[in-house]
Design a protein around this motif. Structure first.
Motif, PDB file in Angstrom:
ATOM      1  N   ARG A 279      21.330 -14.414  10.382  1.00  0.00           N
ATOM      2  CA  ARG A 279      19.872 -13.945   9.891  1.00  0.00           C
ATOM      3  C   ARG A 279      19.892 -11.919  10.416  1.00  0.00           C
ATOM      4  O   ARG A 279      19.678 -11.404   9.025  1.00  0.00           O
ATOM      5  N   GLY A 280      20.371 -11.832  11.530  1.00  0.00           N
ATOM      6  CA  GLY A 280      20.873  -9.776  11.566  1.00  0.00           C
ATOM      7  C   GLY A 280      21.218  -9.805  10.284  1.00  0.00           C
ATOM      8  O   GLY A 280      21.250  -9.039  10.505  1.00  0.00           O
ATOM      9  N   LYS A 281      22.468 -10.123   9.622  1.00  0.00           N
ATOM     10  CA  LYS A 281      23.047  -9.777   9.020  1.00  0.00           C
ATOM     11  C   LYS A 281      22.223  -9.697   7.569  1.00  0.00           C
ATOM     12  O   LYS A 281      23.249  -8.704   6.871  1.00  0.00           O
ATOM     13  N   LEU A 282      21.607  -9.979   7.479  1.00  0.00           N
ATOM     14  CA  LEU A 282      21.148 -10.190   5.452  1.00  0.00           C
ATOM     15  C   LEU A 282      20.218  -8.829   5.768  1.00  0.00           C
ATOM     16  O   LEU A 282      19.461  -8.834   6.708  1.00  0.00           O
ATOM     17  N   PRO A 283      20.537  -9.136   4.499  1.00  0.00           N
ATOM     18  CA  PRO A 283      19.696  -7.302   4.217  1.00  0.00           C
ATOM     19  C   PRO A 283      18.551  -7.964   3.738  1.00  0.00           C
ATOM     20  O   PRO A 283      17.593  -9.240   3.608  1.00  0.00           O
ATOM     21  N   ALA A 284      17.056  -6.813   4.095  1.00  0.00           N
ATOM     22  CA  ALA A 284      16.547  -6.684   4.138  1.00  0.00           C
ATOM     23  C   ALA A 284      15.573  -7.183   2.689  1.00  0.00           C
ATOM     24  O   ALA A 284      14.934  -8.104   2.387  1.00  0.00           O
ATOM     25  N   GLY A 285      16.265  -7.472   1.564  1.00  0.00           N
ATOM     26  CA  GLY A 285      16.212  -7.905   0.119  1.00  0.00           C
ATOM     27  C   GLY A 285      16.303  -9.697  -0.216  1.00  0.00           C
ATOM     28  O   GLY A 285      15.782 -10.022  -0.594  1.00  0.00           O
TER      29      GLY A 285
ATOM     30  N   PHE B 231      14.612 -11.397   2.336  1.00  0.00           N
ATOM     31  CA  PHE B 231      13.581 -11.595   3.065  1.00  0.00           C
ATOM     32  C   PHE B 231      12.257 -11.100   1.961  1.00  0.00           C
ATOM     33  O   PHE B 231      12.317 -10.917   1.191  1.00  0.00           O
ATOM     34  N   ALA B 232      11.397 -12.190   1.091  1.00  0.00           N
ATOM     35  CA  ALA B 232      10.569 -12.428   1.333  1.00  0.00           C
ATOM     36  C   ALA B 232       9.683 -11.521   1.188  1.00  0.00           C
ATOM     37  O   ALA B 232       8.823 -11.022   0.600  1.00  0.00           O
ATOM     38  N   GLU B 233       9.865 -11.368   2.660  1.00  0.00           N
ATOM     39  CA  GLU B 233       8.603 -10.531   3.476  1.00  0.00           C
ATOM     40  C   GLU B 233       9.496  -9.861   3.789  1.00  0.00           C
ATOM     41  O   GLU B 233       9.483  -9.581   5.218  1.00  0.00           O
ATOM     42  N   PRO B 234      10.448  -8.577   3.192  1.00  0.00           N
ATOM     43  CA  PRO B 234      11.105  -7.669   4.525  1.00  0.00           C
ATOM     44  C   PRO B 234      10.792  -6.759   4.971  1.00  0.00           C
ATOM     45  O   PRO B 234      11.775  -6.491   6.808  1.00  0.00           O
ATOM     46  N   ASP B 235       9.566  -6.299   5.299  1.00  0.00           N
ATOM     47  CA  ASP B 235       8.890  -5.109   6.232  1.00  0.00           C
ATOM     48  C   ASP B 235       9.124  -6.636   7.425  1.00  0.00           C
ATOM     49  O   ASP B 235       9.441  -5.579   8.709  1.00  0.00           O
ATOM     50  N   LYS B 236       8.705  -7.308   7.772  1.00  0.00           N
ATOM     51  CA  LYS B 236       8.610  -8.425   8.600  1.00  0.00           C
ATOM     52  C   LYS B 236       9.639  -9.189   9.042  1.00  0.00           C
ATOM     53  O   LYS B 236      10.195  -9.569  10.112  1.00  0.00           O
ATOM     54  N   ARG B 237      10.895  -9.357   7.941  1.00  0.00           N
ATOM     55  CA  ARG B 237      12.228  -9.372   8.020  1.00  0.00           C
ATOM     56  C   ARG B 237      11.950 -11.076   8.293  1.00  0.00           C
ATOM     57  O   ARG B 237      12.505 -12.172   9.269  1.00  0.00           O
ATOM     58  N   ALA B 238      11.033 -11.335   7.736  1.00  0.00           N
ATOM     59  CA  ALA B 238      10.563 -13.110   7.333  1.00  0.00           C
ATOM     60  C   ALA B 238      10.910 -13.779   6.144  1.00  0.00           C
ATOM     61  O   ALA B 238      10.936 -13.092   4.995  1.00  0.00           O
ATOM     62  N   TYR B 239      10.988 -14.898   6.458  1.00  0.00           N
ATOM     63  CA  TYR B 239      10.963 -15.911   5.300  1.00  0.00           C
ATOM     64  C   TYR B 239      11.936 -15.513   4.201  1.00  0.00           C
ATOM     65  O   TYR B 239      12.039 -15.454   3.652  1.00  0.00           O
ATOM     66  N   PRO B 240      13.787 -15.550   4.648  1.00  0.00           N
ATOM     67  CA  PRO B 240      14.604 -15.336   3.854  1.00  0.00           C
ATOM     68  C   PRO B 240      15.512 -16.290   3.155  1.00  0.00           C
ATOM     69  O   PRO B 240      14.602 -17.223   2.827  1.00  0.00           O
TER      70      PRO B 240
ATOM     71  N   LYS C 243       9.016 -13.583  -5.143  1.00  0.00           N
ATOM     72  CA  LYS C 243      10.086 -13.665  -5.018  1.00  0.00           C
ATOM     73  C   LYS C 243      11.496 -14.988  -4.437  1.00  0.00           C
ATOM     74  O   LYS C 243      12.436 -14.958  -4.847  1.00  0.00           O
ATOM     75  N   ALA C 244      10.642 -16.098  -3.647  1.00  0.00           N
ATOM     76  CA  ALA C 244      10.921 -17.154  -3.810  1.00  0.00           C
ATOM     77  C   ALA C 244      11.512 -17.552  -5.587  1.00  0.00           C
ATOM     78  O   ALA C 244      12.452 -18.707  -5.770  1.00  0.00           O
ATOM     79  N   ASP C 245      10.719 -17.526  -6.428  1.00  0.00           N
ATOM     80  CA  ASP C 245      10.746 -17.804  -7.751  1.00  0.00           C
ATOM     81  C   ASP C 245      11.805 -17.603  -8.587  1.00  0.00           C
ATOM     82  O   ASP C 245      12.775 -18.077  -9.281  1.00  0.00           O
ATOM     83  N   ALA C 246      12.175 -16.382  -7.741  1.00  0.00           N
ATOM     84  CA  ALA C 246      12.902 -15.468  -8.391  1.00  0.00           C
ATOM     85  C   ALA C 246      14.679 -16.009  -7.706  1.00  0.00           C
ATOM     86  O   ALA C 246      15.666 -16.544  -8.961  1.00  0.00           O
ATOM     87  N   VAL C 247      14.730 -16.821  -7.179  1.00  0.00           N
ATOM     88  CA  VAL C 247      16.620 -16.954  -6.008  1.00  0.00           C
ATOM     89  C   VAL C 247      16.485 -18.286  -6.658  1.00  0.00           C
ATOM     90  O   VAL C 247      17.248 -18.895  -7.815  1.00  0.00           O
ATOM     91  N   LEU C 248      14.939 -19.235  -7.035  1.00  0.00           N
ATOM     92  CA  LEU C 248      15.054 -20.369  -7.738  1.00  0.00           C
ATOM     93  C   LEU C 248      15.645 -20.713  -8.917  1.00  0.00           C
ATOM     94  O   LEU C 248      16.076 -21.774  -9.620  1.00  0.00           O
ATOM     95  N   LYS C 249      15.482 -19.440 -10.206  1.00  0.00           N
ATOM     96  CA  LYS C 249      15.342 -19.595 -11.237  1.00  0.00           C
ATOM     97  C   LYS C 249      17.018 -18.763 -11.654  1.00  0.00           C
ATOM     98  O   LYS C 249      17.150 -19.028 -12.575  1.00  0.00           O
ATOM     99  N   GLY C 250      17.395 -18.165 -10.496  1.00  0.00           N
ATOM    100  CA  GLY C 250      18.910 -17.855 -10.377  1.00  0.00           C
ATOM    101  C   GLY C 250      20.068 -18.345 -10.070  1.00  0.00           C
ATOM    102  O   GLY C 250      20.130 -19.506 -10.303  1.00  0.00           O
TER     103      GLY C 250
END
Length: 67
Positions: free
Chosen positions: A9-15, A17-26, A60-67
């Motif tokens: 999780r720490g290695k994931l880029p901010a992009g 995460f659905a809430e990149p400022d908080k690094r919440a909801y990967p 943001k999650a829908d964009a991942v689900l459609k992709g």
């Protein structure tokens, strides 16, 4: 759902995460995107999150689900 360790999780880029400022909801994959939507919905029902915030996470999650 794929296991996401604290180190991974720490290695994931901010992009990724659905809430990149908080690094919440990967949302790095479809199972995590579905989970983010479910957790956001629960947070709204519990009064911990506004519907607007949950809508942003869903979008943001829908964009991942459609992709």
């Amino acid at each position: 759902m794929a296991e996401l360790s604290a180190k991974g999780r720490g290695k994931l880029p901010a992009g990724k995460f659905a809430e990149p400022d908080k690094r919440a909801y990967p949302i790095e994959d479809k199972p995590h995107a579905r989970n983010a939507k479910a957790r956001a919905s629960q947070a709204v029902k519990a009064g911990r999150m506004s519907k607007a915030e949950a809508g942003k996470i869903d979008k943001k999650a829908d964009a991942v689900l459609k992709g």
